[in-house]
Every structure is written in structure tokens, then in C-alpha cells.
Design an enzyme around this catalytic site. Structure first.
Site, short mmCIF file in Angstrom:
data_model
loop_
_atom_site.label_atom_id
_atom_site.label_comp_id
_atom_site.label_asym_id
_atom_site.label_seq_id
_atom_site.Cartn_x
_atom_site.Cartn_y
_atom_site.Cartn_z
N ARG A 276 0.81 -1.24 0.00
CA ARG A 276 0.00 0.00 0.00
C ARG A 276 0.83 1.28 0.00
O ARG A 276 0.35 2.35 0.34
CB ARG A 276 -0.99 0.03 1.17
N LYS B 283 3.48 11.34 -10.86
CA LYS B 283 2.59 10.53 -11.71
C LYS B 283 3.32 9.24 -12.03
O LYS B 283 4.44 9.27 -12.56
CB LYS B 283 2.28 11.25 -13.02
N GLU C 252 9.79 18.70 -24.17
CA GLU C 252 9.10 18.98 -22.90
C GLU C 252 9.61 20.29 -22.30
O GLU C 252 8.87 21.02 -21.63
CB GLU C 252 9.28 17.82 -21.90
N LYS D 215 7.60 23.10 -13.22
CA LYS D 215 6.76 21.93 -12.93
C LYS D 215 6.46 21.85 -11.43
O LYS D 215 5.32 21.58 -11.03
CB LYS D 215 7.43 20.65 -13.42
N GLU E 162 -4.08 17.00 -10.43
CA GLU E 162 -4.60 17.45 -11.73
C GLU E 162 -6.10 17.71 -11.71
O GLU E 162 -6.85 17.22 -12.56
CB GLU E 162 -4.22 16.45 -12.83
N ARG F 189 -2.70 21.75 -13.31
CA ARG F 189 -1.71 20.75 -13.75
C ARG F 189 -2.00 20.24 -15.16
O ARG F 189 -1.08 19.80 -15.86
CB ARG F 189 -1.64 19.59 -12.75
N ASN G 281 -0.13 19.15 -20.03
CA ASN G 281 -0.45 18.23 -21.13
C ASN G 281 -0.51 18.94 -22.48
O ASN G 281 -1.04 18.37 -23.44
CB ASN G 281 -1.79 17.53 -20.87
N HIS H 245 -0.12 16.95 -25.61
CA HIS H 245 -0.16 15.53 -25.26
C HIS H 245 -1.40 14.81 -25.77
O HIS H 245 -1.36 13.61 -26.01
CB HIS H 245 -0.02 15.34 -23.75
N HIS I 31 -0.47 11.72 -27.65
CA HIS I 31 -0.82 10.35 -27.25
C HIS I 31 -1.56 9.64 -28.38
O HIS I 31 -1.36 8.44 -28.61
CB HIS I 31 -1.70 10.35 -25.99
N HIS J 10 8.10 9.52 -27.48
CA HIS J 10 7.06 10.32 -26.82
C HIS J 10 7.29 11.83 -27.06
O HIS J 10 6.37 12.56 -27.45
CB HIS J 10 7.08 10.00 -25.31
#
Ligand code: NAD
Ligand code: GLY
Length: 359
Positions: A118, A140, A182, A224, A234, A238, A242, A245, A249, A262
Site C-alpha cells: 500500500r 505521476k 518537454e 513543474k 490534476e 496541472r 499536457n 499531449h 498520445h 514520446h
């Protein structure tokens, strides 16, 4: 060395950026390490940097798990292999994982740390430019599903990030440029002055000038860290991270995670977002040309490979995690240095942008 902090209350953590940091790992990480420490790395990075990191950790007893290289290994199977190793070694909840590698290693190791018993501690030791400016910061973590990238994951912050800029010496040029995509993103969404700096210093960055690299990594991480501190999960600001993105993606999925990196897909995605912004937010066409010029200066793609269709990309874009109530939301530019997350665009304008880019 630069030190920045991600201000998240009792989960705040430092980001160290500079040369020769692997050798100083024990001093810098100190009590953040445990008697039960597992380095997770891959078959490309470990031969270069595992020994240096082990020397830097000096008296800490450390185990290592080496996994196969590549995005295709960012899977539940790899996650399971990390968990199995932790159980075999009888690691308990005080253990620490250390992710030594690029974004793939960072994401899967971070997710293993989020899941194991956990949640246990982990340290990011990013060795690609992309990971140093983006994926290692902000917590993330994820693995991919056959039907979508990063679809299984958790928010789980590292306890420290150690970005040794010396490791970038062995990074292939194409991977370096993917990281630059980025970096350009931060200028576009949040930092017009930094965008201007990049216009004047792109050559130095691509030549891996140490001062240019350290500055670009530190400014990117500062941008960031400030966004993550305001919106860790997010719910709002945040999502600006993206930019490019949602398009990117879709491109990556359409190409089956092959052919393009990427960062390359994100670069083309930012060119597409700039194009749509001109139609939608009043972003000046001259500024969109500046965006394209900087991406091209970084030798990044601003057009798409042959064979992608408008309908295919539009369909893939609809699984985006930012969608709400079936409505697609995109990050668009109002100015260089100012982005918005919005569903307020005409479907016809989006399709027109997709048509322009798919020829
Ligand atoms: P990567 O981890 O696949 O690394 C790229 C290649 O460079 C790999 O072959 C790797 O083994 C090699 N490599 C790494 N360091 C090296 C070094 N110092 N010298 C020589 N070779 C080296 O890719 P990446 O671009 O670092 O990361 C991409 C991944 O990051 C994607 O899965 C993406 O989804 C994820 N990502 C996550 C976040 C986040 O916030 N968690 C943000 C952006 C991207
Ligand atoms: N790379 C996007 C984020 O960390 O939110």
C-alpha cells in the site's frame, strides 16, 4: 549543484540537479534511504551507471533488478516482476525503491512503490533529459494498457529526485531532442521569458553545454514543481502540462508506440495545438510560426508521418484522461507563456487542424 523543493507539506521533497551527483548519493539522500533498498534499472542504463550509483550509496546494502529496455515493457508484467523481487527479498514497508533510468523505469518503479504494501518510498534518479525535466518530478506513476497509454497508475510522490547531468553524456541525440520538446512546453504554457531564452540558446542545449543544460533543467523543474505544488492531482492547473499531449498520445497510439518517441509526438502535438489555437483563442499566427521555428531549431517534428488519418486520430483523442462527460478538453495557447484548458472549440476547427496535419 542546484536544489529545488516541491512544496507538498509533509510530503515535500528535494530535486538535486548537477554534475557528479551519483557519486554523492549517500550524502544527498541520507535518511531517505533504507536498509532495504532496491535499485530498478534496465539493460541499457545499468551497465553505464549502476556501479557509480552503488559507489555513491557506499555503506547502504542495495539489491538491483534489471529489466528489459523500452516502452513496450512499461506493463503490468514488469510491475509484477518488481513486486515479486520485493517479496522474495522479504522487503517490508520501510523499504526504498530507486528508479535509475528514463521515464519508463521511473513510471513503472514509482507505480510499484505506490502498490507495494500500500505504498513505500522511492527515489527518482532520472538519466534522460525528458525524465529530468518532467517525468521524475510530480509523482505521476503508471504502466500502459493495450488500449491506452498510462491507463493504469497512481499519484505517488518520490521522496527525492537526483538528476545527475553527467548521465546525459551517453544519451542518444534523438532522445536528448525528445527531452527538449518537454522543455519547450514549459516556455509555452508558463514562461515566455524562458521561451525567449530557448530561442537564443537552442544550439548550446543541443551541444549539451553543461551550463545550458543545468539552466534548462532547473527552470523546467521550477515550473513543474510550482504547478504540482498548486494542483498535485490534476484537478485544475496541472492539466496545462499536457500541452500537445492529447494530440501526441493519439499519434503514439496510432503508431503503436513505435517509430516516434514520446517527446517527438508531443512536439508535433504542440505544433497542432498552436495551429488550432490560432482558429480558437486568437493566438496570433506569427506566434504560432515562432512555436514551429523553435521546434524545428530543436530538430523536432512539426508534421506527421504518412499514413495517419484524421478520423483515426480524432477517435484516439477521445480516450484522453482530461475528457469530462464525454467532452474532449484541450490545452490551447492564448499567448506564448499563457495556456488554457478548454472545451470551448468548434469540432469543425479541430477536424480542420487534423486534416491539415494528416494531409
Ligand atoms: P525511456 O525511459 O524509454 O528512455 C529512452 C531510452 O534512453 C531508453 O532506451 C533508455 O534505456 C535509454 N537511456 C536512458 N538513460 C540513458 C543514458 N543516460 N544514456 C544512454 N541511454 C539512456 O524514455 P523517456 O523519454 O525517458 O521517458 C518516456 C516515458 O516517460 C514514457 O513512458 C512517458 O509516458 C513517460 N512520461 C511520464 C511522465 C510523468 O509525469 N510520469 C511525464 C512524461 C513522460
Ligand atoms: N507530464 C504531465 C504531468 O506530470 O502532469
Amino acid at each position: 549543484m542546484e536544489r529545488l523543493d516541491v512544496a507538498l507539506g509533509d510530503r515535500a521533497y528535494p530535486i538535486y540537479i548537477g554534475a557528479g551527483l551519483l557519486q554523492r548519493a549517500r550524502d544527498l539522500l541520507g535518511a531517505r534511504l533504507s536498509e532495504q533498498t532496491l535499485i530498478v534499472s534496465n539493460t541499457v542504463v545499468a551497465p553505464w551507471y549502476r556501479e557509480q550509483l552503488l559507489e555513491g550509496l557506499s555503506d547502504i546494502p542495495v539489491r538491483t533488478l534489471i529489466i528489459e529496455d523500452g516502452e513496450q515493457h512499461k506493463t503490468l508484467e514488469t510491475l509484477n516482476s518488481i513486486i515479486t523481487r520485493l517479496l522474495e527479498q522479504r522487503f517490508n514497508r520501510t523499504c526504498t525503491l530507486v528508479a535509475l533510468g528514463g521515464g519508463v523505469i521511473g513510471d513503472v518503479t514509482g507505480f510499484a512503490a505506490a502498490c507495494y504494501q500500500r505504498g513505500v518510498n522511492y527515489v527518482q534518479v532520472p538519466t534522460t533529459l525528458l525524465a529530468q525535466v518532467d517525468s521524475a518530478v510530480g509523482g505521476k506513476t503508471a504502466v500502459n494498457h493495450r488500449l491506452g497509454k498510462n491507463m493504469i497508475g497512481a499519484f505517488h510522490q518520490p521522496v527525492a529526485v537526483l538528476s545527475d547531468t553527467d548521465t546525459l553524456a551517453t544519451l542518444p541525440a534523438r532522445e536528448l531532442r525528445a527531452g527538449v520538446a518537454e522543455i519547450i512546453k514549459y516556455g509555452l504554457i508558463n514562461d515566455a521569458e524562458f521561451f525567449g531564452w530557448l530561442e537564443h540558446n537552442m544550439d548550446g542545449l543541443l551541444r549539451r553545454d553543461p551550463a545550458c543544460l543545468t539552466h534548462a533543467i532547473a527552470v523546467s523543474c521550477r515550473n513543474k514543481a510550482s504547478i504540482v505544488a498548486r494542483d498535485e492531482r490534476e484537478d485544475g492547473v496541472r492539466a496545462l502540462l499536457n500541452l500537445g499531449h492529447t494530440f501526441g498520445h493519439a499519434i503514439e497510439t496510432a503508431l503503436n508506440y513505435q517509430i516516434w518517441l514520446h517527446g517527438e509526438a508531443v512536439a508535433a502535438g504542440m505544433a497542432m495545438a498552436a495551429h488550432l489555437s490560432v482558429q480558437t483563442t486568437g493566438f496570433p499566427a506569427a506566434e504560432a510560426r515562432r512555436v514551429n521555428a523553435l521546434l524545428q531549431q530543436a530538430e523536432l517534428p512539426t508534421t506527421l508521418p504518412d499514413g495517419l488519418s484524421c478520423a483515426q486520430l480524432r477517435e484516439l483523442m477521445s480516450v484522453d484522461k482530461k475528457a469530462r462527460h464525454g467532452q474532449l478538453r484541450l490545452v490551447l495557447l492564448e499567448e506564448i507563456g499563457k495556456a488554457v484548458v478548454t472545451a470551448d472549440f468548434e469540432e469543425a476547427d479541430l477536424e480542420a487542424t487534423l486534416r491539415v496535419f494528416t494531409g
